[in-house]
Design an enzyme around this catalytic site. Structure first.
Site: not given
Ligand code: NAD
Length: 321
Positions: A67, A219, A221-222
């Site tokens: 990817k 989920m 923390t990446d």
């Molecule tokens: P998003 O920007 O749509 O949402 C962010 C979320 O984090 C919101 O709920 C927001 O309120 C919250 N947030 C922001 N700052 C914060 C803080 N200081 N304390 C607590 N919460 C806080 O983002 P998204 O697209 O929903 O992605 C969320 C996370 O998932 C990202 O960190 C992204 O990198 C991660 N992610 C992980 C995987 C995986 O495979 N594990 C895959 C995709 C995304």
């Protein structure tokens, strides 16, 4: 070469197909039939973008590829495009010829939701009734939809750092016919399963907010430095992950390991539970925690699945290459 464009993915891919693809590839990783290549991630010095590749090979599923993509923070404001952009490329493992190019944006959300959903299937108590959500952004809606399918949940409780975003997940719960209640973090003690998906760099969910017997899927923390839950929670829990190397370096376990609270050997692969080589949950009062870091093989698995569906339905675009 086959092309499955981003615009066709929503009509083709199902949560069930994503679940099956991710469950199978986690199992293949644990039995050493599949492995991920080292991840490349670069700040390219243009548009503040982070760009990289996640690749791997699944000998069992015969899926080879990568990817490519990343994060363009100015996309939405400047161009009306989503900030996360990715494309999956699949290759024929027998010849090295390119087999398919597949839009990766929606697939990323579906494969990430499938991962926590697989963890709930294999690790949560069968009688789980209350689902807790931490996070209400883009991914959270997908996470919630997939999680609700795994147990007979009677209620969803939710907390978000930005409370004005909570209607995003309340709507999903209500569409699924499950009542939603906003709670403070102490209120998470009522949850039997908690899914956390935020972009936080400091813990919100503390060890004392989680009751005995709960399954927690972390989920969000990446990346190095991100953190959603108190490291002490991992010391209290039995910890599972998609890939141990990622869990202890860029996943939620990075903090507990750095603080000496757990060791790499304490983190088990979810695939081993799927394969039956790890017993998984051993009692009703054990806390289980899945550290979902997101691996390239998940992307390849769902992309291969959607290519099959596109071919079946006659909508894959074929080009000479
Ligand atoms: P998003 O920007 O749509 O949402 C962010 C979320 O984090 C919101 O709920 C927001 O309120 C919250 N947030 C922001 N700052 C914060 C803080 N200081 N304390 C607590 N919460 C806080 O983002 P998204 O697209 O929903 O992605 C969320 C996370 O998932 C990202 O960190 C992204 O990198 C991660 N992610 C992980 C995987 C995986 O495979 N594990 C895959 C995709 C995304």
């Amino acid at each position: 070469m086959l092309i499955v464009p981003e615009r066709d993915i929503a009509d083709l891919m199902t949560r069930a197909a994503a679940f099956e693809a991710v469950e199978q590839v986690f199992a293949a990783m644990a039995s050493k039939d599949a492995y991920n290549f080292p991840v490349v991630r670069e700040a390219i010095g243009h548009e503040d973008a982070l760009y990289g590749f996640k690749g791997g090979f699944d000998r069992a599923g015969l899926t080879l590829g990568l990817k490519a993509g990343g994060y363009w923070p100015n996309n939405l404001e400047k161009r009306g495009l989503i900030n996360h952009q990715s494309t999956v490329f699949l290759f024929d493992p027998d010849t090295g010829m390119v087999r398919a190019m597949v839009g990766g944006n929606l697939l990323t959300a579906l494969r990430t939701a499938a991962a926590s959903s697989v963890s709930i299937k294999h690790l949560a108590r069968k009688d789980a009734k209350v689902l807790g959500m931490i996070g209400a952004g883009h991914q959270a809606t997908f996470q919630l939809r997939a999680a609700l399918e795994q147990r007979d949940f009677e209620k969803v409780i939710g907390w978000n750092y930005h409370p004005e975003m909570l209607p995003n997940i309340a709507t999903v719960a209500e569409e699924a016919g499950v009542p939603f209640e906003a709670v403070d973090l102490e209120g998470m003690r009522e949850a039997d399963v908690i899914v956390s998906i935020t972009s936080a760099f400091a813990p919100s969910l503390l060890a004392d907010h989680v009751s005995e017997g709960t399954h927690v899927a972390c989920m969000g923390t990446d990346t190095k430095g991100k953190q959603e839950v108190e490291a002490r929670l991992l010391a209290k829990a039995t910890v599972f992950t998609d890939e141990v190397a990622q869990s202890i370096s860029i996943g939620e376990a990075q903090h507990a390991v750095a603080e000496g609270l757990i060791r790499a050997e304490d983190v088990a692969e979810l695939g081993a539970v799927i394969n039956g080589t790890h017993p998984g949950r051993s009692s009703d009062d054990q806390i289980t925690l899945f550290d979902g870091t997101g691996v390239g093989l998940q992307d390849l698995a769902v992309a291969a699945s959607v290519v099959d569906l596109a071919v079946e339905k006659g909508v894959a675009i074929e080009v000479d290459f």
